[in-house]
Design an enzyme around this catalytic site. Structure first.
Site, PDB file in Angstrom:
ATOM      1  N   LYS A   1      11.745  -1.455  14.204  1.00 50.21           N
ATOM      2  CA  LYS A   1      11.512  -0.114  13.645  1.00 50.21           C
ATOM      3  C   LYS A   1      12.380   0.937  14.347  1.00 50.21           C
ATOM      4  CE  LYS A   1       8.407  -0.834  10.449  1.00 50.21           C
ATOM      5  NZ  LYS A   1       8.788  -0.649   9.045  1.00 50.21           N
TER       6      LYS A   1
ATOM      7  N   GLU B   1      10.571 -10.702  -6.720  1.00 52.74           N
ATOM      8  CA  GLU B   1      11.742 -10.397  -7.557  1.00 52.74           C
ATOM      9  C   GLU B   1      13.015 -10.170  -6.742  1.00 52.74           C
ATOM     10  OE1 GLU B   1       9.231  -8.081 -11.078  1.00 52.74           O
ATOM     11  OE2 GLU B   1      10.113  -6.965  -9.434  1.00 52.74           O
ATOM     12  N   LEU B   2      12.850  -9.615  -5.530  1.00 54.42           N
ATOM     13  CA  LEU B   2      14.026  -9.323  -4.703  1.00 54.42           C
ATOM     14  C   LEU B   2      13.660  -9.493  -3.234  1.00 54.42           C
ATOM     15  CD1 LEU B   2      16.919  -8.189  -4.304  1.00 54.42           C
ATOM     16  CD2 LEU B   2      15.929  -5.888  -4.353  1.00 54.42           C
TER      17      LEU B   2
ATOM     18  N   TYR C   1       8.443  -6.164  16.578  1.00 49.88           N
ATOM     19  CA  TYR C   1       8.281  -5.303  15.389  1.00 49.88           C
ATOM     20  C   TYR C   1       8.725  -3.879  15.715  1.00 49.88           C
ATOM     21  CZ  TYR C   1       5.720  -2.928  11.607  1.00 49.88           C
ATOM     22  OH  TYR C   1       5.368  -2.161  10.519  1.00 49.88           O
TER      23      TYR C   1
ATOM     24  N   HIS D   1      -6.853  -3.982   9.082  1.00 50.86           N
ATOM     25  CA  HIS D   1      -7.030  -2.866  10.024  1.00 50.86           C
ATOM     26  C   HIS D   1      -8.488  -2.425  10.046  1.00 50.86           C
ATOM     27  CE1 HIS D   1      -2.518  -2.010   9.324  1.00 50.86           C
ATOM     28  NE2 HIS D   1      -2.679  -2.693  10.436  1.00 50.86           N
TER      29      HIS D   1
ATOM     30  N   MET E   1       0.814  -1.201   0.000  1.00 49.53           N
ATOM     31  CA  MET E   1       0.000   0.000   0.000  1.00 49.53           C
ATOM     32  C   MET E   1       0.861   1.271   0.000  1.00 49.53           C
ATOM     33  SD  MET E   1      -3.047   1.249   2.506  1.00 49.53           S
ATOM     34  CE  MET E   1      -2.296   1.166   4.099  1.00 49.53           C
ATOM     35  N   VAL E   2       1.789   1.357   0.957  1.00 49.89           N
ATOM     36  CA  VAL E   2       2.601   2.576   1.106  1.00 49.89           C
ATOM     37  C   VAL E   2       3.546   2.773  -0.086  1.00 49.89           C
ATOM     38  CG1 VAL E   2       4.495   3.530   2.487  1.00 49.89           C
ATOM     39  CG2 VAL E   2       2.441   2.659   3.615  1.00 49.89           C
TER      40      VAL E   2
ATOM     41  N   LEU F   1      14.502  -8.819   0.251  1.00 43.75           N
ATOM     42  CA  LEU F   1      15.376  -7.832   0.900  1.00 43.75           C
ATOM     43  C   LEU F   1      16.068  -8.381   2.148  1.00 43.75           C
ATOM     44  CD1 LEU F   1      13.109  -4.676   0.470  1.00 43.75           C
ATOM     45  CD2 LEU F   1      15.188  -5.201  -0.809  1.00 43.75           C
TER      46      LEU F   1
ATOM     47  N   SER G   1       6.585   3.350  12.192  1.00 46.84           N
ATOM     48  CA  SER G   1       5.165   3.404  12.530  1.00 46.84           C
ATOM     49  C   SER G   1       5.000   3.894  13.968  1.00 46.84           C
ATOM     50  CB  SER G   1       4.522   2.034  12.324  1.00 46.84           C
ATOM     51  OG  SER G   1       4.209   1.437  13.534  1.00 46.84           O
ATOM     52  N   SER G   2       3.761   4.201  14.349  1.00 50.35           N
ATOM     53  CA  SER G   2       3.526   4.791  15.680  1.00 50.35           C
ATOM     54  C   SER G   2       3.762   3.782  16.801  1.00 50.35           C
ATOM     55  CB  SER G   2       2.101   5.330  15.755  1.00 50.35           C
ATOM     56  OG  SER G   2       1.191   4.281  15.549  1.00 50.35           O
ATOM     57  N   CYS G   3       3.917   2.487  16.463  1.00 50.73           N
ATOM     58  CA  CYS G   3       4.124   1.490  17.517  1.00 50.73           C
ATOM     59  C   CYS G   3       5.504   1.618  18.165  1.00 50.73           C
ATOM     60  CB  CYS G   3       3.918   0.077  16.986  1.00 50.73           C
ATOM     61  SG  CYS G   3       5.193  -0.395  15.840  1.00 50.73           S
TER      62      CYS G   3
HETATM   63  N1  NAP Z   1      -0.606   0.374   6.844  1.00 51.12           N
HETATM   64  C1  NAP Z   1      -0.510   1.181   7.872  1.00 51.12           C
HETATM   65  O1  NAP Z   1      -1.503   1.571   8.506  1.00 51.12           O
HETATM   66  C2  NAP Z   1       0.834   1.700   8.293  1.00 51.12           C
HETATM   67  C3  NAP Z   1       0.875   2.636   9.334  1.00 51.12           C
HETATM   68  C4  NAP Z   1       2.099   3.118   9.752  1.00 51.12           C
HETATM   69  C5  NAP Z   1       3.249   2.672   9.143  1.00 51.12           C
HETATM   70  N2  NAP Z   1       3.196   1.771   8.137  1.00 51.12           N
HETATM   71  C6  NAP Z   1       4.483   1.326   7.572  1.00 51.12           C
HETATM   72  O2  NAP Z   1       4.510   1.392   6.178  1.00 51.12           O
HETATM   73  C7  NAP Z   1       5.336   0.347   5.663  1.00 51.12           C
HETATM   74  C8  NAP Z   1       4.589  -0.401   4.584  1.00 51.12           C
HETATM   75  O3  NAP Z   1       3.368  -0.881   5.089  1.00 51.12           O
HETATM   76  P1  NAP Z   1       2.141  -1.238   4.123  1.00 51.12           P
HETATM   77  O4  NAP Z   1       0.919  -0.956   4.886  1.00 51.12           O
HETATM   78  O5  NAP Z   1       2.383  -0.643   2.791  1.00 51.12           O
HETATM   79  O6  NAP Z   1       2.295  -2.819   4.050  1.00 51.12           O
HETATM   80  P2  NAP Z   1       2.174  -3.774   2.756  1.00 51.12           P
HETATM   81  O7  NAP Z   1       1.100  -3.285   1.849  1.00 51.12           O
HETATM   82  O8  NAP Z   1       2.102  -5.157   3.294  1.00 51.12           O
HETATM   83  O9  NAP Z   1       3.585  -3.549   2.053  1.00 51.12           O
HETATM   84  C9  NAP Z   1       4.768  -4.123   2.524  1.00 51.12           C
HETATM   85  C10 NAP Z   1       5.489  -4.652   1.318  1.00 51.12           C
HETATM   86  O10 NAP Z   1       6.774  -5.143   1.726  1.00 51.12           O
HETATM   87  C11 NAP Z   1       6.993  -6.352   1.020  1.00 51.12           C
HETATM   88  N3  NAP Z   1       7.973  -7.185   1.708  1.00 51.12           N
HETATM   89  C12 NAP Z   1       7.844  -7.813   2.900  1.00 51.12           C
HETATM   90  N4  NAP Z   1       8.961  -8.520   3.172  1.00 51.12           N
HETATM   91  C13 NAP Z   1       9.809  -8.336   2.115  1.00 51.12           C
HETATM   92  C14 NAP Z   1      11.094  -8.826   1.801  1.00 51.12           C
HETATM   93  N5  NAP Z   1      11.775  -9.662   2.620  1.00 51.12           N
HETATM   94  N6  NAP Z   1      11.652  -8.451   0.623  1.00 51.12           N
HETATM   95  C15 NAP Z   1      10.987  -7.634  -0.230  1.00 51.12           C
HETATM   96  N7  NAP Z   1       9.780  -7.135   0.017  1.00 51.12           N
HETATM   97  C16 NAP Z   1       9.186  -7.496   1.178  1.00 51.12           C
HETATM   98  C17 NAP Z   1       5.629  -7.017   0.981  1.00 51.12           C
HETATM   99  O11 NAP Z   1       5.576  -8.016  -0.006  1.00 51.12           O
HETATM  100  P3  NAP Z   1       4.655  -9.325   0.264  1.00 51.12           P
HETATM  101  O12 NAP Z   1       3.290  -8.806   0.641  1.00 51.12           O
HETATM  102  O13 NAP Z   1       4.700 -10.039  -1.043  1.00 51.12           O
HETATM  103  O14 NAP Z   1       5.313 -10.049   1.385  1.00 51.12           O
HETATM  104  C18 NAP Z   1       4.749  -5.806   0.626  1.00 51.12           C
HETATM  105  O15 NAP Z   1       4.741  -5.579  -0.750  1.00 51.12           O
HETATM  106  C19 NAP Z   1       5.727  -0.511   6.860  1.00 51.12           C
HETATM  107  O16 NAP Z   1       7.018  -0.163   7.262  1.00 51.12           O
HETATM  108  C20 NAP Z   1       4.749  -0.125   7.932  1.00 51.12           C
HETATM  109  O17 NAP Z   1       5.295  -0.200   9.221  1.00 51.12           O
HETATM  110  C21 NAP Z   1       2.007   1.283   7.686  1.00 51.12           C
END
Ligand code: NAP
Length: 311
Positions: free
Chosen positions: A127, A25-26, A123, A170, A1-2, A28, A94-96
């Site tokens: 962070k 593809e990669l 987690y 969520h 999403m982000v 991390l 994140s806020s956690c």
């Molecule tokens: N969503 C929220 O409300 C929120 C709030 C505050 C902060 N954040 C922060 O924003 C960031 C992204 O969150 P998001 O909500 O966008 O989550 P998301 O949609 O799940 O995106 C995370 C991405 O990271 C990829 N990923 C996970 N492990 C990986 C690895 N080893 N190598 C490569 N890619 C990997 C996931 O791929 P797969 O799904 O294929 O594993 C997914 O595409 C996080 O750091 C989170 O803490 C999110």
């Protein structure tokens, strides 16, 4: 999403030279693969949005995965970025990261001032390490190599690309799904867990992406004026919050559910209020532009179009 929202925001700035990789593809967590990627692509800036994320249940069941994978992702990306000459990087936290009993609204200086929420401690520790990783590279290599790695801590996000999974999503995507399904099945009512009185803060992911670009693109002198070398992270909040009851009514209206909304008071409420102090972001010249109602409408469109795409 982000990550996808940041790509959309960069595209609106006419940035065409964007390099992305999917998890498939990669990986991390694979140090050699990450070094090879950076050596090949030689990016000039990095937005690190990839992370192992999940709700309370996943965090409780897989604590080792949460701390190991997030630490590895961060260490590999930050170090490979440095070794390949990247001067600008933005790390998403994140806020956690803030203590369980942090004074509300949570200010940046609440970091490391108390005990964390146990359910997602591994987690959160990862962070916090990510923030400190960026700060340490700045302190050691800022002058000699021009390293300028910044961190942002968004509040609860919602919007296009969200996870609408029935069990582990969520509150906003979960309620969008529930109200949508209730509308389709013409259910007379939808029951929400708890009293509906806790207050929560939400930011549309497209606003968050705009804030990320704003923070990344701030001149170093201005960024430094508002941060300290060992307390450099910036809260990304919307500056306002709503009760769960208000949120539920907003979502019901957005979805077009006209039945009753009830509250199951036998279920726990969680913290009464959780919100971030965004005055540092405000002082840096950024404010949110997407009102909750508008953001919810965009999120619902995204949900419906993804439902339609399903085979
Ligand atoms: N969503 C929220 O409300 C929120 C709030 C505050 C902060 N954040 C922060 O924003 C960031 C992204 O969150 P998001 O909500 O966008 O989550 P998301 O949609 O799940 O995106 C995370 C991405 O990271 C990829 N990923 C996970 N492990 C990986 C690895 N080893 N190598 C490569 N890619 C990997 C996931 O791929 P797969 O799904 O294929 O594993 C997914 O595409 C996080 O750091 C989170 O803490 C999110």
């Amino acid at each position: 999403m982000v990550g996808s929202a940041i790509v959309r925001a960069l595209q609106t700035q006419s940035e065409t030279n964007i390099v992305t990789r999917t998890h498939a593809e990669l990986d991390l967590t694979n140090q050699a693969a990450v070094q090879q990627f950076f050596a090949q692509e030689k990016p000039t800036q990095v937005y690190l949005a990839a992370a192992k994320v999940g709700g309370i249940h996943a965090n409780n069941t897989y604590p080792a995965d949460f701390i190991y994978q997030n630490l590895m992702i961060q260490v590999n990306v930050v170090d490979a970025a440095f070794r390949n000459g990247v001067q600008k990087l933005l790390f998403l936290g994140s806020s956690c990261i803030y203590p369980r009993m942090a004074i509300q609204p949570m200010r940046e200086d609440a970091l490391l001032s108390g005990v964390l929420e146990p359910t997602n401690e591994p987690y959160a520790i990862a962070k916090i390490a990510g923030i400190k990783l960026c700060e340490s590279y700045n302190r050691q290599y800022g002058h000699s190599h021009g390293v300028d790695y910044r961190s942002v801590m968004p509040t609860n996000l919602y919007g296009p690309g969200d996870n609408y999974h029935p069990e582990n999503s969520h509150v906003i995507p979960a309620l969008i799904r529930r109200f949508h399904e209730a509308k389709v099945s013409q259910a007379p009512s939808v029951a929400i867990w708890g009293t509906g009185t806790p207050r929560r803060e939400f930011l549309c992911v497209d606003d968050m992406a705009a804030a990320c670009l704003h923070v990344m693109q701030l001149p170093k002198s201005i960024f430094d004026e508002h941060t300290q070398p060992m307390q450099s992270h910036i809260n990304l909040g919307s500056g306002s919050d709503v009760t769960i009851s208000e949120l539920a009514h907003h979502i019901a209206r957005t979805v077009g559910f006209t039945g009753r909304i009830t509250f199951d008071v036998s279920m726990p409420d969680g913290a009464l209020r959780k919100w971030m102090d965004s005055s540092r972001l405000d002082a840096l010249g950024w404010k949110p532009h997407i009102a909750l109602q508008q953001g919810l409408a965009t999120a619902y469109q995204d949900f419906v179009s993804r439902q339609e795409q399903k085979p």
